[in-house]
Write a protein that holds these residues in place. Structure first.
Motif, mmCIF file in Angstrom:
data_model
loop_
_atom_site.group_PDB
_atom_site.id
_atom_site.type_symbol
_atom_site.label_atom_id
_atom_site.label_comp_id
_atom_site.label_asym_id
_atom_site.label_seq_id
_atom_site.Cartn_x
_atom_site.Cartn_y
_atom_site.Cartn_z
ATOM 1 N N HIS A 77 0.812 -1.214 0.000
ATOM 2 C CA HIS A 77 0.000 0.000 0.000
ATOM 3 C C HIS A 77 0.850 1.271 0.000
ATOM 4 O O HIS A 77 0.486 2.274 -0.616
ATOM 5 C CB HIS A 77 -1.005 -0.004 1.159
ATOM 6 N N ILE A 78 2.011 1.244 0.676
ATOM 7 C CA ILE A 78 2.845 2.453 0.644
ATOM 8 C C ILE A 78 3.548 2.592 -0.706
ATOM 9 O O ILE A 78 3.812 3.704 -1.178
ATOM 10 C CB ILE A 78 3.864 2.471 1.796
ATOM 11 N N THR A 79 3.838 1.462 -1.366
ATOM 12 C CA THR A 79 4.412 1.529 -2.712
ATOM 13 C C THR A 79 3.437 2.184 -3.670
ATOM 14 O O THR A 79 3.815 3.043 -4.485
ATOM 15 C CB THR A 79 4.774 0.120 -3.208
ATOM 16 N N ILE A 80 2.169 1.809 -3.567
ATOM 17 C CA ILE A 80 1.131 2.410 -4.411
ATOM 18 C C ILE A 80 1.012 3.904 -4.125
ATOM 19 O O ILE A 80 0.913 4.729 -5.045
ATOM 20 C CB ILE A 80 -0.215 1.707 -4.176
ATOM 21 N N TYR A 144 10.284 -3.071 4.031
ATOM 22 C CA TYR A 144 11.366 -2.354 3.361
ATOM 23 C C TYR A 144 10.858 -1.166 2.558
ATOM 24 O O TYR A 144 11.487 -0.099 2.534
ATOM 25 C CB TYR A 144 12.123 -3.323 2.438
ATOM 26 N N MET A 145 9.722 -1.309 1.899
ATOM 27 C CA MET A 145 9.220 -0.236 1.050
ATOM 28 C C MET A 145 8.746 0.972 1.853
ATOM 29 O O MET A 145 8.542 2.049 1.288
ATOM 30 C CB MET A 145 8.079 -0.747 0.162
ATOM 31 N N ALA A 146 8.563 0.818 3.155
ATOM 32 C CA ALA A 146 8.182 1.954 3.996
ATOM 33 C C ALA A 146 9.388 2.715 4.522
ATOM 34 O O ALA A 146 9.239 3.744 5.169
ATOM 35 C CB ALA A 146 7.323 1.472 5.176
ATOM 36 N N VAL A 196 13.735 -5.085 -7.354
ATOM 37 C CA VAL A 196 13.781 -4.969 -5.892
ATOM 38 C C VAL A 196 12.394 -4.660 -5.343
ATOM 39 O O VAL A 196 11.952 -5.250 -4.346
ATOM 40 C CB VAL A 196 14.787 -3.877 -5.466
ATOM 41 N N VAL A 197 11.688 -3.735 -5.997
ATOM 42 C CA VAL A 197 10.331 -3.384 -5.562
ATOM 43 C C VAL A 197 9.425 -4.612 -5.604
ATOM 44 O O VAL A 197 8.694 -4.909 -4.646
ATOM 45 C CB VAL A 197 9.756 -2.252 -6.437
ATOM 46 N N GLY A 202 6.281 -8.781 -3.252
ATOM 47 C CA GLY A 202 5.882 -10.183 -3.376
ATOM 48 C C GLY A 202 6.456 -11.089 -2.313
ATOM 49 O O GLY A 202 6.236 -12.302 -2.360
ATOM 50 N N GLU A 203 7.199 -10.523 -1.343
ATOM 51 C CA GLU A 203 7.822 -11.301 -0.271
ATOM 52 C C GLU A 203 8.692 -12.428 -0.813
ATOM 53 O O GLU A 203 8.628 -13.563 -0.350
ATOM 54 C CB GLU A 203 6.757 -11.872 0.668
#
Length: 282
Positions: A77-80, A144-146, A196-197, A202-203
């Motif tokens: 959700h934070i990536t979006i 990680y994306m956060a 990486v994203v 996708g864990e």
């Protein structure tokens, strides 16, 4: 008959605002703005993609379906939200430059373009608010994306997309091998950053043959070196009279030089953050 009650929060209202703003932006632009060309397609894609992804996030969270989605929801959700902020920001800059400045169109079409620009800017602010509300705080365990390196990966891929749009014509880079190398840099670094994203969302970071942290460090160093060469070579071989092709340098090529330098700084910051990363991916 049971009554469904949706919990409300600041994050929910920010997402609803972003959903409405992007919906208005692409609807008005598609309805009566008299648009044409690749830049128009890019702007409408930015708004429509952000709208669709935000709608998906809202529906999943409101109906409690996070556990059924085959991704890391804390990363997704934070990536979006970050992609929404950057895509709408790029549209908010590109759209008025290409479709408002010195454009001979009817007053009705111009009004539609102004409305789309205004709501694109509002959507950008809404997405930035969502990122601010959901990003990791110092000392907090988060996906990680956060984290700062994760958000930088999104920025890197978004800038690369804009670069690809600006140099979509092969004439921009096929007259010298150094410029072809620059294009290779943009493509390779984009693919690896996007990988990486996708691995984080996708864990799948455990599927790598080496530890994820070592992969990030090695790739970060490689990307910095590659982008440094592109930052130097692109302006030299595009703007120096000794090397450039026929004609003068266009504003698009100048924008590519600026974005290349900016992406180099993003990769440099990413490498510095990765070197001292203390967050735990979940």
């Amino acid at each position: 008959m049971p009554v469904v009650v949706f919990p409300t929060s600041r994050l929910l209202w920010v997402r609803v605002a972003a959903l409405l703003f992007t919906c208005v932006a692409f609807s008005v632009a598609a309805h009566g703005a008299a648009l044409y060309g690749g830049m128009a397609d890019w702007c409408i894609f930015c708004w429509a993609f952000s709208f669709a992804c935000t709608l998906l996030v809202l529906l999943v969270e409101q109906f409690g379906l996070q556990a059924r989605i085959p991704v890391s929801w804390s990363n997704f959700h934070i990536t979006i939200a970050c992609y929404g902020a950057l895509l709408c920001l790029s549209a908010s800059v590109i759209f008025p430059l290409f479709f408002l400045r010195n454009q001979p169109v009817s007053s009705d079409a111009r009004d539609h373009r102004i409305v789309s620009t205004v709501f694109s800017c509002l959507a950008t602010v809404a997405y930035m608010g969502e990122v601010s509300l959901t990003k990791a705080r110092p000392g907090e365990v988060a996906g990680y994306m956060a984290t700062a390196p994760g958000l930088l990966k999104v920025c890197q891929t978004s800038l690369a997309c804009v670069i690809f749009i600006l140099v979509s014509d092969a004439v921009s880079y096929n007259h010298h091998a150094a410029l072809k190398w620059c294009m290779a840099v943009y493509c390779i670094c984009f693919i690896l950053s996007m990988a990486v994203v996708l691995l984080c969302v996708g864990e799948c970071t455990g599927c790598l043959p080496i530890p994820f942290s070592k992969f990030l460090s090695a790739y970060g160093l490689l990307a910095v070196i590659m982008y440094l060469t592109a930052t130097i070579l692109w302006p030299v071989f595009q703007f120096d009279k000794q090397y450039r092709g026929a004609g003068s340098a266009s504003s698009k090529l100048i924008a590519v030089a600026v974005l290349t330098a900016l992406n180099f700084l993003l990769y440099l910051a990413d490498l510095a953050y990765t070197a001292r990363l203390v967050f735990v991916s979940v």
